[in-house]
Write an enzyme that holds these catalytic residues in place. Structure first.
Site, PDB file in Angstrom:
ATOM      1  CD  GLU A 338      36.303  76.100  54.632  1.00  0.00           C
ATOM      2  OE1 GLU A 338      36.794  77.235  54.514  1.00  0.00           O
ATOM      3  OE2 GLU A 338      35.093  75.912  54.862  1.00  0.00           O
ATOM      4  CG  ASP A 365      38.492  80.398  45.191  1.00  0.00           C
ATOM      5  OD1 ASP A 365      37.403  80.662  45.745  1.00  0.00           O
ATOM      6  OD2 ASP A 365      39.169  81.250  44.575  1.00  0.00           O
ATOM      7  CB  CYS A 411      25.727  84.364  58.765  1.00  0.00           C
ATOM      8  SG  CYS A 411      27.064  84.574  57.570  1.00  0.00           S
TER       9      CYS A 411
END
Length: 455
Positions: A338, A365, A411
């Site tokens: 993450e 990152d 998404c």
């Protein structure tokens, strides 16, 4: 000799003109599409099958945008918006469309975008699975309400931002917010206006969790004791966990009061994997707002990945462990990565709380060079759940990972389609495509795609 000049088009006249158009379809952002003089025209609020009167608001070389003035003939899918704030509020943009029609549109838009942007010739009908759906109303378990202090009337306003604006639309209900949270908006606004330091309040975050209802109040300065007592009384009456958050992000639990200085702030959590996994989170952590759909989505992802004991599964953009923790429950070795440090620390704590020792969390990152990351290497399977920007940079390391299966949770269909082209170019094929109706009443499309390495 007289000179003749070609008169330049009068843009103001072009924009002010009104005309009637026939809407043929919706784009993936939920705007109606029409054709006029060889140009595509986007009309927000219009539906396929409608004849509408519009007025241009923007003219480009290949397309135009127009404002909906009047509906000459409505489509069968048009319904009356359920929310009294719908016209002003920027939270929803498809309440004027029947729920089933919304889902059909999103399914078509998803498949079309993947097919078009990933250069896939076609996606066979049998690859498109049944959408994950649930109640289209009162589904949001979390919302952030903005505040604005009206100096003239010495009044604090509570609401959501207007569409394409920073203006706050004051609301007294929200039909997509969990009913107990929606019912709380008016009494909360009334009580916040009783505070002496009401001008010092920032946003208010409401959460429905499996361990109760929470309100996090952002404060710009310390509240006086009289305000703290008033808020505690309100919290007790409504059985509400109230946390105060200062500008540095530090949390203080106001109600219920902690018994000692050693007690930790009570954090909201939700349950997964048949209630066997507890996933805690703090204000600012990303969590899926639709709890029922999220559970079904996690179950489908695990089913598609089919984790086996001894396999190594990589979960990129893992958040606080939404997929990682249930995957670890299946006895696979899970590596989770993450980009937000605070979420990595929370994920590690969640693993400890769930007594899961076969999952490791890392901070990195994921848009940068990953070549020196200790976790990067050969894996059996890969799960991706990126933000709207997608996972393009991470997928450049496919050759080093070589997963047999990839489940991509998205998404944003546009970035999903772009990233699909990377997977297809690396020898993967699309095995399943599914709509996840995470955000009913809005144009937002959540989706899941299974990629398998071609034999």
């Amino acid at each position: 000799m007289a000179q003749f000049f070609k008169e330049k088009p009068n843009k103001s006249k072009q924009l002010s003109a009104k005309l009637t158009l026939d809407i043929t379809q919706l784009d993936h952002l939920g705007a109606g599409i029409a054709q006029h003089q060889g140009k595509v025209v986007f009309v927000a609020g219009a539906l396929p099958g409608e004849r509408v009167t519009v007025q241009f608001v923007e003219q480009k070389k290949s397309y135009a945008k127009a404002k909906l003035i009047n509906i000459v003939s409505p489509a069968p899918s048009r319904i009356k918006a359920h929310c009294p704030h719908y016209v002003q509020c920027g939270g929803c943009d498809l309440q004027h469309m029947d729920t089933q029609a919304q889902r059909e549109h999103k399914q078509i838009a998803l498949v079309d975008l993947i097919t078009k942007l990933s250069s896939t010739e076609w996606i066979a009908e049998h690859l498109v699975v049944t959408p994950i759906v649930d109640d289209a109303w009162h589904y949001r378990r979390r919302a952030r309400l903005a505040t604005v202090f009206d100096k003239k009337n010495q009044r604090l306003q509570l609401g959501f931002r207007a569409a394409n604006s920073n203006k706050i639309v004051e609301i007294n209900q929200c039909p997509v917010l969990a009913a107990p949270l929606s019912d709380l908006i008016t009494p909360l606004a009334v009580n916040l206006n009783q505070l002496k330091a009401k001008a010092s309040l920032g946003h208010v975050e409401l959460t429905q969790a499996d361990n109760g209802h929470f309100a996090v109040l952002r404060i710009t300065k310390t509240l006086p004791n009289s305000d703290l007592r008033w808020l505690s009384g309100f919290a007790e009456k409504h059985q509400l966990n109230v946390l105060l958050q200062d500008d540095a992000g530090q949390l203080t639990q106001l109600y219920p009061a902690l018994l000692s200085d050693e007690d930790k702030v009570t954090l909201p959590f939700y349950l997964l994997a048949d209630n066997s996994v507890r996933c805690s989170f703090t204000p600012g952590n990303f969590v899926q707002v639709n709890g029922v759909i999220n559970q079904a989505m996690v179950e489908q992802a695990i089913d598609w990945l089919d984790p086996q004991a001894g396999e190594k599964i990589l979960d990129l953009f893992c958040g606080v462990g939404n997929f990682s923790l249930p995957l670890a429950k299946k006895a696979a070795q899970v590596i989770a990565v993450e980009g937000v440090v605070e979420m990595v620390e929370q994920a590690k704590q969640n693993a400890l709380d769930n007594q899961l020792t076969n999952v490791s969390f890392y901070h990195a990152d994921l848009s940068a060079d990953l070549s020196e990351q200790p976790w990067l290497g050969n894996i059996d399977k890969l799960l991706l759940d990126p933000a709207r920007a997608g996972a393009y940079e991470s997928l450049q390391w496919l050759q080093k990972m070589q997963p047999k299966k990839v489940v991509y949770v998205s998404c944003n269909p546009a970035s999903l389609a772009r990233d699909s082209s990377v997977l297809l170019a690396n020898g993967y094929r699309i095995a399943k495509v599914g709509l996840v109706d995470m955000f009913p009443q809005t144009h937002h499309i959540e989706a899941m795609v299974l990629f398998e390495l071609s034999k």
